[in-house]
Scaffold this motif. Structure first.
Motif, PDB file in Angstrom:
ATOM      1  N   SER A 156       0.667  -1.280   0.037  1.00  0.00           N
ATOM      2  CA  SER A 156      -0.089  -0.121   0.073  1.00  0.00           C
ATOM      3  C   SER A 156       0.785   1.273  -0.012  1.00  0.00           C
ATOM      4  O   SER A 156       0.345   2.554  -0.476  1.00  0.00           O
ATOM      5  CB  SER A 156      -0.993   0.129   1.317  1.00  0.00           C
ATOM      6  OG  SER A 156      -0.102   0.007   2.437  1.00  0.00           O
ATOM      7  N   ASP A 157       2.308   1.164   0.606  1.00  0.00           N
ATOM      8  CA  ASP A 157       2.839   2.305   0.655  1.00  0.00           C
ATOM      9  C   ASP A 157       3.624   2.573  -0.980  1.00  0.00           C
ATOM     10  O   ASP A 157       4.335   3.654  -0.804  1.00  0.00           O
ATOM     11  CB  ASP A 157       3.926   2.434   1.496  1.00  0.00           C
ATOM     12  CG  ASP A 157       3.135   2.503   2.913  1.00  0.00           C
ATOM     13  OD1 ASP A 157       2.097   3.133   2.891  1.00  0.00           O
ATOM     14  OD2 ASP A 157       3.709   1.945   4.069  1.00  0.00           O
ATOM     15  N   ARG A 158       3.513   1.432  -1.677  1.00  0.00           N
ATOM     16  CA  ARG A 158       4.374   1.799  -2.973  1.00  0.00           C
ATOM     17  C   ARG A 158       3.996   2.896  -3.866  1.00  0.00           C
ATOM     18  O   ARG A 158       2.711   3.040  -3.831  1.00  0.00           O
ATOM     19  CB  ARG A 158       4.483   0.421  -3.695  1.00  0.00           C
ATOM     20  CG  ARG A 158       5.448  -0.511  -3.054  1.00  0.00           C
ATOM     21  CD  ARG A 158       5.301  -1.639  -3.955  1.00  0.00           C
ATOM     22  NE  ARG A 158       5.907  -2.906  -3.444  1.00  0.00           N
ATOM     23  CZ  ARG A 158       5.842  -3.985  -3.769  1.00  0.00           C
ATOM     24  NH1 ARG A 158       5.400  -4.295  -4.972  1.00  0.00           N
ATOM     25  NH2 ARG A 158       6.617  -5.068  -3.281  1.00  0.00           N
ATOM     26  N   GLU A 159       4.689   3.389  -4.424  1.00  0.00           N
ATOM     27  CA  GLU A 159       4.590   4.831  -5.368  1.00  0.00           C
ATOM     28  C   GLU A 159       3.637   4.129  -6.603  1.00  0.00           C
ATOM     29  O   GLU A 159       4.030   2.910  -7.370  1.00  0.00           O
ATOM     30  CB  GLU A 159       5.813   5.517  -5.902  1.00  0.00           C
ATOM     31  CG  GLU A 159       5.370   6.701  -6.599  1.00  0.00           C
ATOM     32  CD  GLU A 159       4.957   7.678  -6.065  1.00  0.00           C
ATOM     33  OE1 GLU A 159       4.225   8.636  -6.575  1.00  0.00           O
ATOM     34  OE2 GLU A 159       5.095   7.802  -4.679  1.00  0.00           O
ATOM     35  N   THR A 160       2.678   4.749  -7.181  1.00  0.00           N
ATOM     36  CA  THR A 160       1.850   4.472  -8.266  1.00  0.00           C
ATOM     37  C   THR A 160       1.848   5.413  -9.323  1.00  0.00           C
ATOM     38  O   THR A 160       1.313   6.478  -9.210  1.00  0.00           O
ATOM     39  CB  THR A 160       0.273   4.260  -7.799  1.00  0.00           C
ATOM     40  OG1 THR A 160      -0.111   5.162  -7.302  1.00  0.00           O
ATOM     41  CG2 THR A 160       0.320   3.032  -6.836  1.00  0.00           C
ATOM     42  N   GLY A 161       2.951   5.384 -10.031  1.00  0.00           N
ATOM     43  CA  GLY A 161       3.129   6.463 -11.184  1.00  0.00           C
ATOM     44  C   GLY A 161       2.827   6.031 -12.465  1.00  0.00           C
ATOM     45  O   GLY A 161       2.953   6.829 -13.542  1.00  0.00           O
ATOM     46  N   GLN A 162       2.285   4.857 -12.739  1.00  0.00           N
ATOM     47  CA  GLN A 162       1.710   4.335 -14.203  1.00  0.00           C
ATOM     48  C   GLN A 162       0.115   3.933 -14.049  1.00  0.00           C
ATOM     49  O   GLN A 162      -0.349   4.148 -12.981  1.00  0.00           O
ATOM     50  CB  GLN A 162       2.250   3.157 -14.588  1.00  0.00           C
ATOM     51  CG  GLN A 162       3.779   3.282 -14.813  1.00  0.00           C
ATOM     52  CD  GLN A 162       4.223   4.586 -15.985  1.00  0.00           C
ATOM     53  OE1 GLN A 162       3.700   4.426 -16.955  1.00  0.00           O
ATOM     54  NE2 GLN A 162       5.196   5.411 -15.561  1.00  0.00           N
ATOM     55  N   GLY A 163      -0.342   3.778 -15.164  1.00  0.00           N
ATOM     56  CA  GLY A 163      -1.729   3.378 -15.138  1.00  0.00           C
ATOM     57  C   GLY A 163      -2.271   3.811 -16.406  1.00  0.00           C
ATOM     58  O   GLY A 163      -1.846   3.922 -17.366  1.00  0.00           O
ATOM     59  N   ILE A 164      -3.900   3.835 -16.136  1.00  0.00           N
ATOM     60  CA  ILE A 164      -4.649   3.963 -17.371  1.00  0.00           C
ATOM     61  C   ILE A 164      -5.587   5.139 -17.065  1.00  0.00           C
ATOM     62  O   ILE A 164      -6.125   5.112 -16.087  1.00  0.00           O
ATOM     63  CB  ILE A 164      -5.228   2.999 -18.212  1.00  0.00           C
ATOM     64  CG1 ILE A 164      -6.006   2.180 -17.415  1.00  0.00           C
ATOM     65  CG2 ILE A 164      -3.944   2.238 -18.865  1.00  0.00           C
ATOM     66  CD1 ILE A 164      -6.795   0.915 -17.998  1.00  0.00           C
ATOM     67  N   VAL A 165      -6.422   5.721 -18.086  1.00  0.00           N
ATOM     68  CA  VAL A 165      -7.473   6.447 -17.968  1.00  0.00           C
ATOM     69  C   VAL A 165      -8.571   5.607 -18.977  1.00  0.00           C
ATOM     70  O   VAL A 165      -8.226   5.122 -19.891  1.00  0.00           O
ATOM     71  CB  VAL A 165      -7.451   7.855 -18.518  1.00  0.00           C
ATOM     72  CG1 VAL A 165      -8.896   8.528 -18.486  1.00  0.00           C
ATOM     73  CG2 VAL A 165      -6.465   8.864 -17.832  1.00  0.00           C
ATOM     74  N   GLN A 166      -9.516   5.149 -18.105  1.00  0.00           N
ATOM     75  CA  GLN A 166     -10.660   4.363 -18.763  1.00  0.00           C
ATOM     76  C   GLN A 166     -11.979   4.999 -18.901  1.00  0.00           C
ATOM     77  O   GLN A 166     -12.412   5.666 -17.910  1.00  0.00           O
ATOM     78  CB  GLN A 166     -10.670   2.846 -18.101  1.00  0.00           C
ATOM     79  CG  GLN A 166     -11.869   2.025 -18.508  1.00  0.00           C
ATOM     80  CD  GLN A 166     -11.343   1.219 -19.798  1.00  0.00           C
ATOM     81  OE1 GLN A 166     -10.236   0.922 -19.951  1.00  0.00           O
ATOM     82  NE2 GLN A 166     -12.331   1.140 -20.812  1.00  0.00           N
ATOM     83  N   SER A 167     -12.601   4.857 -19.947  1.00  0.00           N
ATOM     84  CA  SER A 167     -14.089   5.586 -20.143  1.00  0.00           C
ATOM     85  C   SER A 167     -15.079   4.143 -20.077  1.00  0.00           C
ATOM     86  O   SER A 167     -14.879   3.403 -20.674  1.00  0.00           O
ATOM     87  CB  SER A 167     -13.894   6.329 -21.232  1.00  0.00           C
ATOM     88  OG  SER A 167     -13.923   5.381 -22.529  1.00  0.00           O
ATOM     89  N   TYR A 168     -16.231   4.650 -19.842  1.00  0.00           N
ATOM     90  CA  TYR A 168     -17.416   3.962 -19.927  1.00  0.00           C
ATOM     91  C   TYR A 168     -18.613   4.830 -20.296  1.00  0.00           C
ATOM     92  O   TYR A 168     -18.875   5.786 -19.646  1.00  0.00           O
ATOM     93  CB  TYR A 168     -18.083   2.853 -18.795  1.00  0.00           C
ATOM     94  CG  TYR A 168     -18.917   2.324 -18.968  1.00  0.00           C
ATOM     95  CD1 TYR A 168     -18.936   1.129 -19.471  1.00  0.00           C
ATOM     96  CD2 TYR A 168     -20.283   2.737 -18.420  1.00  0.00           C
ATOM     97  CE1 TYR A 168     -20.084   0.242 -19.859  1.00  0.00           C
ATOM     98  CE2 TYR A 168     -21.319   2.092 -18.654  1.00  0.00           C
ATOM     99  CZ  TYR A 168     -21.347   0.792 -19.211  1.00  0.00           C
ATOM    100  OH  TYR A 168     -22.457   0.231 -19.469  1.00  0.00           O
ATOM    101  N   ILE A 169     -19.284   4.527 -21.330  1.00  0.00           N
ATOM    102  CA  ILE A 169     -20.449   5.110 -22.104  1.00  0.00           C
ATOM    103  C   ILE A 169     -21.734   4.158 -22.005  1.00  0.00           C
ATOM    104  O   ILE A 169     -21.409   2.993 -22.649  1.00  0.00           O
ATOM    105  CB  ILE A 169     -20.064   5.732 -23.358  1.00  0.00           C
ATOM    106  CG1 ILE A 169     -18.806   6.498 -23.430  1.00  0.00           C
ATOM    107  CG2 ILE A 169     -21.440   6.403 -23.726  1.00  0.00           C
ATOM    108  CD1 ILE A 169     -18.897   7.810 -22.609  1.00  0.00           C
ATOM    109  N   HIS A 170     -22.653   4.288 -21.206  1.00  0.00           N
ATOM    110  CA  HIS A 170     -23.814   3.534 -21.195  1.00  0.00           C
ATOM    111  C   HIS A 170     -24.258   3.408 -22.444  1.00  0.00           C
ATOM    112  O   HIS A 170     -24.525   4.257 -23.383  1.00  0.00           O
ATOM    113  CB  HIS A 170     -24.663   3.973 -19.961  1.00  0.00           C
ATOM    114  CG  HIS A 170     -26.034   3.024 -19.736  1.00  0.00           C
ATOM    115  ND1 HIS A 170     -25.466   1.846 -19.040  1.00  0.00           N
ATOM    116  CD2 HIS A 170     -27.042   3.307 -19.912  1.00  0.00           C
ATOM    117  CE1 HIS A 170     -26.638   1.019 -19.144  1.00  0.00           C
ATOM    118  NE2 HIS A 170     -27.435   1.892 -19.343  1.00  0.00           N
ATOM    119  N   GLY A 171     -24.937   2.362 -22.562  1.00  0.00           N
ATOM    120  CA  GLY A 171     -25.639   2.127 -23.949  1.00  0.00           C
ATOM    121  C   GLY A 171     -26.484   3.052 -24.708  1.00  0.00           C
ATOM    122  O   GLY A 171     -26.363   3.370 -25.812  1.00  0.00           O
TER     123      GLY A 171
END
Length: 172
Positions: free
Chosen positions: A57-72
């Motif tokens: 839990s203390d580790r640095e989080t410097g990467q990742g993604i932006v995710q989208s969701y559009i409802h039907g």
């Protein structure tokens, strides 16, 4: 009904791995500790994942993604920034699936804040139902969103955090 609990079959290990994402040896140990009881083994794996996640839990989080969701119907959408430690994990199916599920959760449940402490005072319902991490997961009511994230941490071996999210709805 099994009578020989000292022998764990490869099919049992494979099934536990598929359902939990745990490694081969962790699955084998959990089945042996549970004396062949599959549900108990799953519980053991989940507890190990939570303990493992707490260490990260203390580790640095410097990467990742932006995710989208559009409802039907195209009238509701959500964006979520999900962070992890490395770009490698950000590209895994586990991480991508988690990000999609979280964006869908935001679109469906309209949380007001990430944590209970951040829910504003002028809300309707409970603070837990208005905080993303404590909401019941829409695809599996047996777990909340924090449980879902902890499970992904156990599978990926990296710290994962929701950095931010936003929900859009036409007419509001």
């Amino acid at each position: 009904m099994r009578t020989d609990f000292n022998v764990v079959t490869t099919d049992e290990i494979k099934r536990l791995r598929e359902e939990t994402g745990a490694g081969i040896m962790d699955s084998k140990r959990a089945l042996e500790e549970a004396k062949g009881d599959f549900d108990t083994a799953k519980k053991i794996i989940r507890e190990q994942g939570v303990a493992s996640a707490a260490k990260r839990s203390d580790r640095e989080t410097g990467q990742g993604i932006v995710q989208s969701y559009i409802h039907g119907n195209g009238k509701i959408g959500a964006l979520i920034e999900l962070q992890c430690e490395t770009d490698f994990v950000a590209r895994t199916d586990t991480f991508q699936s988690l990000a999609h599920d979280l964006a869908m959760q935001v679109a469906a449940m309209n949380p007001l804040a990430l944590n209970v402490e951040d829910v504003p005072d002028d809300f309707s319902g409970t603070k837990e139902s208005n905080a993303l991490l404590t909401q019941t997961f829409i695809k599996d009511s047996s777990q909340n969103i924090d449980d879902l994230i902890q499970s992904a941490i156990g599978q990926t071996g990296e710290n994962i955090k929701v950095a931010r999210f936003v929900r859009f709805e036409i007419g509001t």
